[in-house]
Design an enzyme around this catalytic site. Sequence first.
Site, PDB file in Angstrom:
ATOM      1  N   SER A   1       0.824  -1.213   0.000  1.00  0.00           N
ATOM      2  CA  SER A   1       0.000   0.000   0.000  1.00  0.00           C
ATOM      3  C   SER A   1       0.856   1.259   0.000  1.00  0.00           C
ATOM      4  CB  SER A   1      -0.925  -0.007   1.228  1.00  0.00           C
ATOM      5  OG  SER A   1      -0.150  -0.134   2.404  1.00  0.00           O
TER       6      SER A   1
ATOM      7  N   TYR B   1      14.888  -3.783  16.035  1.00  0.00           N
ATOM      8  CA  TYR B   1      14.493  -3.922  14.618  1.00  0.00           C
ATOM      9  C   TYR B   1      15.671  -4.476  13.809  1.00  0.00           C
ATOM     10  CZ  TYR B   1      13.652  -2.041   9.861  1.00  0.00           C
ATOM     11  OH  TYR B   1      13.527  -1.872   8.499  1.00  0.00           O
TER      12      TYR B   1
HETATM   13  P1  NAI Z   1       6.339   1.680   4.417  1.00  0.00           P
HETATM   14  O1  NAI Z   1       5.975   2.049   5.797  1.00  0.00           O
HETATM   15  O2  NAI Z   1       5.922   2.539   3.297  1.00  0.00           O
HETATM   16  O3  NAI Z   1       5.867   0.191   4.098  1.00  0.00           O
HETATM   17  C1  NAI Z   1       5.732  -0.827   5.065  1.00  0.00           C
HETATM   18  C2  NAI Z   1       4.582  -1.712   4.659  1.00  0.00           C
HETATM   19  O4  NAI Z   1       4.469  -2.783   5.623  1.00  0.00           O
HETATM   20  C3  NAI Z   1       3.269  -0.966   4.670  1.00  0.00           C
HETATM   21  O5  NAI Z   1       2.574  -1.242   3.486  1.00  0.00           O
HETATM   22  C4  NAI Z   1       2.535  -1.517   5.864  1.00  0.00           C
HETATM   23  O6  NAI Z   1       1.149  -1.563   5.701  1.00  0.00           O
HETATM   24  C5  NAI Z   1       3.116  -2.915   5.972  1.00  0.00           C
HETATM   25  N1  NAI Z   1       2.944  -3.443   7.322  1.00  0.00           N
HETATM   26  C6  NAI Z   1       3.551  -3.032   8.457  1.00  0.00           C
HETATM   27  N2  NAI Z   1       3.069  -3.723   9.519  1.00  0.00           N
HETATM   28  C7  NAI Z   1       2.143  -4.584   9.032  1.00  0.00           C
HETATM   29  C8  NAI Z   1       1.281  -5.550   9.614  1.00  0.00           C
HETATM   30  N3  NAI Z   1       1.278  -5.793  10.928  1.00  0.00           N
HETATM   31  N4  NAI Z   1       0.447  -6.233   8.806  1.00  0.00           N
HETATM   32  C9  NAI Z   1       0.430  -6.008   7.473  1.00  0.00           C
HETATM   33  N5  NAI Z   1       1.211  -5.107   6.856  1.00  0.00           N
HETATM   34  C10 NAI Z   1       2.054  -4.406   7.627  1.00  0.00           C
HETATM   35  O7  NAI Z   1       7.936   1.572   4.423  1.00  0.00           O
HETATM   36  P2  NAI Z   1       8.960   0.995   3.355  1.00  0.00           P
HETATM   37  O8  NAI Z   1      10.165   1.805   3.486  1.00  0.00           O
HETATM   38  O9  NAI Z   1       8.330   0.848   2.022  1.00  0.00           O
HETATM   39  O10 NAI Z   1       9.265  -0.455   3.972  1.00  0.00           O
HETATM   40  C11 NAI Z   1       9.118  -1.667   3.247  1.00  0.00           C
HETATM   41  C12 NAI Z   1      10.064  -2.694   3.832  1.00  0.00           C
HETATM   42  O11 NAI Z   1      11.408  -2.254   3.657  1.00  0.00           O
HETATM   43  C13 NAI Z   1       9.904  -2.951   5.330  1.00  0.00           C
HETATM   44  O12 NAI Z   1      10.084  -4.319   5.601  1.00  0.00           O
HETATM   45  C14 NAI Z   1      11.041  -2.134   5.931  1.00  0.00           C
HETATM   46  O13 NAI Z   1      11.426  -2.652   7.185  1.00  0.00           O
HETATM   47  C15 NAI Z   1      12.105  -2.336   4.877  1.00  0.00           C
HETATM   48  N6  NAI Z   1      13.185  -1.358   4.876  1.00  0.00           N
HETATM   49  C16 NAI Z   1      12.968  -0.032   4.616  1.00  0.00           C
HETATM   50  C17 NAI Z   1      14.020   0.858   4.587  1.00  0.00           C
HETATM   51  C18 NAI Z   1      13.862   2.311   4.261  1.00  0.00           C
HETATM   52  O14 NAI Z   1      14.866   3.054   4.342  1.00  0.00           O
HETATM   53  N7  NAI Z   1      12.682   2.796   3.904  1.00  0.00           N
HETATM   54  C19 NAI Z   1      15.389   0.413   4.871  1.00  0.00           C
HETATM   55  C20 NAI Z   1      15.526  -0.993   5.100  1.00  0.00           C
HETATM   56  C21 NAI Z   1      14.456  -1.841   5.112  1.00  0.00           C
END
Ligand code: NAI
Length: 254
Positions: free
Chosen positions: A17, A158
């Site tokens: 999303s 984390y």
């Molecule tokens: P974001 O916050 O836009 O996306 C995270 C997604 O995970 C969201 O769509 C959210 O709805 C979903 N989510 C979280 N908890 C949930 C739950 N309990 N049930 C169902 N869905 C859940 O952030 P982003 O940056 O797109 O993150 C995506 C992935 O990348 C994550 O795993 C994050 O840990 C990882 N990541 C992000 C980094 C960054 O710099 N943005 C760096 C390293 C890893």
Amino acid sequence: MIYQDLKNKRVLVTGSSSGIGQATAIEFAKQGCFVGVHYFRTKQGGEQTFAEVKKHSDGILLKADVRSQSQVNKMVGRFAKTAGGLDILVNNAGDLIERQPFETATAAYHDNIYETNVRSIFFVTQAALDWLKKSAGCIVNVGSVAGHHGGGDGAGIYAGAKAAVATETIAMAKEFARYGIRVNTVAPGFIETRFHQRYSSAQRVKATVQQTPLGRNGTPEDIAMAILFLTSSEAAGFITGEYIAVNGGLYMRA
Ligand code: NAI
């Protein structure tokens, strides 16, 4: 870049999303895949991704809390029944939730981090396994640079969870190779998504650009393209148990 073998693949992207998951879902749609767009709290974001997916291909919009095994089972079952199977699973959903240093972190926070980032992947993968066996499909798990460097302030728990994602990826790669299933990790560096809008100051966002050898922060598309590469058997058919860091050189290792 079009990978011929990705056309018509059935792909489920958790957490699509927003951010990395959203970009990944859209890139798979551009390849002609049937895409499972998954959301939890932000229906509007899910609908936005789904509308973009529909411009290029087809798919289904699904809701689940990845911490709940019953919700995950329903989501995966609904996807596979609608799509007629499952070829590619991207375990992207994850969250820092908030910054809590070890000194004051609560047990509930520790549990929530592992339930959201690690146990979730176990649930989704287990639910998807029979379908992936049928297609000799593949899995990409989204880790983090934090899993290597221990994370920034208040992100140590984390970081530990993301290290577990990378290690469990190797274990899954070993266990599932007998079914022809490849499993890999993509580890993003500092990617400008709502993740950092919530957890990082504008100062930190700027400082990271200066610390990054390639001179910029990452975009969700940077990660999506690495995920696509790993899922194409044309491009990466002999790669499994591997870890691809996509971080502009922010953290390098031999
Ligand atoms: P974001 O916050 O836009 O996306 C995270 C997604 O995970 C969201 O769509 C959210 O709805 C979903 N989510 C979280 N908890 C949930 C739950 N309990 N049930 C169902 N869905 C859940 O952030 P982003 O940056 O797109 O993150 C995506 C992935 O990348 C994550 O795993 C994050 O840990 C990882 N990541 C992000 C980094 C960054 O710099 N943005 C760096 C390293 C890893």
